[in-house]
Design a protein around this motif. Sequence first.
Motif, PDB file in Angstrom:
ATOM      1  N   GLN A 268      -6.650  63.522  27.305  1.00  0.00           N
ATOM      2  CA  GLN A 268      -7.233  61.618  27.218  1.00  0.00           C
ATOM      3  C   GLN A 268      -6.514  61.643  28.169  1.00  0.00           C
ATOM      4  O   GLN A 268      -5.539  61.564  29.353  1.00  0.00           O
ATOM      5  N   TRP A 269      -7.400  60.114  28.888  1.00  0.00           N
ATOM      6  CA  TRP A 269      -6.615  59.596  29.772  1.00  0.00           C
ATOM      7  C   TRP A 269      -6.388  57.931  29.251  1.00  0.00           C
ATOM      8  O   TRP A 269      -7.287  58.042  28.885  1.00  0.00           O
ATOM      9  N   LEU A 270      -5.811  57.339  29.822  1.00  0.00           N
ATOM     10  CA  LEU A 270      -4.890  55.959  29.357  1.00  0.00           C
ATOM     11  C   LEU A 270      -5.676  54.547  30.511  1.00  0.00           C
ATOM     12  O   LEU A 270      -5.310  55.230  31.465  1.00  0.00           O
TER      13      LEU A 270
ATOM     14  N   ILE B 182      -9.033  54.412  25.630  1.00  0.00           N
ATOM     15  CA  ILE B 182      -8.237  56.384  25.955  1.00  0.00           C
ATOM     16  C   ILE B 182     -10.323  56.881  26.032  1.00  0.00           C
ATOM     17  O   ILE B 182     -10.582  56.890  25.309  1.00  0.00           O
ATOM     18  N   SER B 183      -9.911  57.536  26.950  1.00  0.00           N
ATOM     19  CA  SER B 183     -11.029  58.320  27.379  1.00  0.00           C
ATOM     20  C   SER B 183     -10.721  60.019  27.420  1.00  0.00           C
ATOM     21  O   SER B 183      -9.799  60.491  27.653  1.00  0.00           O
TER      22      SER B 183
ATOM     23  N   LYS C 279      -0.139  60.159  27.448  1.00  0.00           N
ATOM     24  CA  LYS C 279       0.473  60.995  26.564  1.00  0.00           C
ATOM     25  C   LYS C 279       0.924  60.796  25.701  1.00  0.00           C
ATOM     26  O   LYS C 279       2.630  60.804  24.403  1.00  0.00           O
ATOM     27  N   GLY C 280       0.729  60.012  24.803  1.00  0.00           N
ATOM     28  CA  GLY C 280       0.962  59.704  23.761  1.00  0.00           C
ATOM     29  C   GLY C 280       0.612  59.091  22.467  1.00  0.00           C
ATOM     30  O   GLY C 280      -0.056  60.863  21.657  1.00  0.00           O
ATOM     31  N   PRO C 281       0.592  58.961  20.889  1.00  0.00           N
ATOM     32  CA  PRO C 281       0.761  59.330  20.160  1.00  0.00           C
ATOM     33  C   PRO C 281      -0.425  59.424  19.081  1.00  0.00           C
ATOM     34  O   PRO C 281      -0.870  60.351  18.264  1.00  0.00           O
ATOM     35  N   ILE C 282      -1.475  58.688  19.591  1.00  0.00           N
ATOM     36  CA  ILE C 282      -2.471  59.037  19.217  1.00  0.00           C
ATOM     37  C   ILE C 282      -3.205  59.996  19.541  1.00  0.00           C
ATOM     38  O   ILE C 282      -3.591  60.542  20.913  1.00  0.00           O
TER      39      ILE C 282
ATOM     40  N   PHE D 132     -12.673  55.730  23.724  1.00  0.00           N
ATOM     41  CA  PHE D 132     -11.826  55.248  22.307  1.00  0.00           C
ATOM     42  C   PHE D 132     -10.430  53.549  22.693  1.00  0.00           C
ATOM     43  O   PHE D 132      -9.978  53.919  23.713  1.00  0.00           O
ATOM     44  N   TYR D 133     -10.629  53.457  21.311  1.00  0.00           N
ATOM     45  CA  TYR D 133      -9.592  51.646  21.332  1.00  0.00           C
ATOM     46  C   TYR D 133      -7.900  52.654  21.494  1.00  0.00           C
ATOM     47  O   TYR D 133      -8.050  53.679  21.112  1.00  0.00           O
ATOM     48  N   ALA D 134      -7.378  51.643  22.538  1.00  0.00           N
ATOM     49  CA  ALA D 134      -6.654  52.209  22.655  1.00  0.00           C
ATOM     50  C   ALA D 134      -5.433  52.034  21.296  1.00  0.00           C
ATOM     51  O   ALA D 134      -4.124  52.918  20.905  1.00  0.00           O
ATOM     52  N   ASP D 135      -5.539  51.670  20.653  1.00  0.00           N
ATOM     53  CA  ASP D 135      -4.688  50.224  20.309  1.00  0.00           C
ATOM     54  C   ASP D 135      -4.896  51.352  18.721  1.00  0.00           C
ATOM     55  O   ASP D 135      -4.002  51.781  17.484  1.00  0.00           O
ATOM     56  N   THR D 136      -6.283  51.538  17.711  1.00  0.00           N
ATOM     57  CA  THR D 136      -6.411  52.685  16.661  1.00  0.00           C
ATOM     58  C   THR D 136      -6.884  53.892  17.041  1.00  0.00           C
ATOM     59  O   THR D 136      -6.992  55.014  15.863  1.00  0.00           O
TER      60      THR D 136
END
Length: 164
Positions: free
Chosen positions: A39-41, A65-66, A155-158, A78-82
């Motif tokens: 994933q890339w943010l 996020i891609s 590297k986040g939780p989503i 993808f939406y970064a918040d959801t």
Amino acid sequence: MRKYNAVFAGLFLAGLLSPLTSQAQWATSDIRALASSPQWLTTKVYIEGAPHVDVKDKYPGVVGISMWDPERNRYEFFYADTGLSKYEHGGGGYFLVTGDRKNHILVPDKGPIRSVVRRLEVLNNEEFTYSREVPRDMLETNETVRIYVVHAPYKGPIKTSTSH
């Protein structure tokens, strides 16, 4: 069928415009860099000439996020918040990096836009940055500016997964 023809025509033209040896060497390297992170943010968006000013809030359509699948040349946003997919709104389809490593082309499966050509600025295991011209603040009546969209491995939780 038109989308596939457009993708193949783009690949054909890229091959004609670039020497075969450099195309094979550089395009493979670029695709591997995209695959170096699942994933890339989007970490920053700035306007040409003002790299110190982050304007992500004015360009939410390019933030998120891609995921990139170089095995199939597929992408999804993808939406970064959801973590919800943007696929149904043009956020997924095919991609390619031209043999000269100068352009990153998206061909969405859905939505009103047929293809998006983005200038490749940085592509390695730590950063993926592209630029493109858009209306300032994404308002069609405004003058065109070049925005730079910077990504880093996420590297986040989503956790996201491609839907197609």
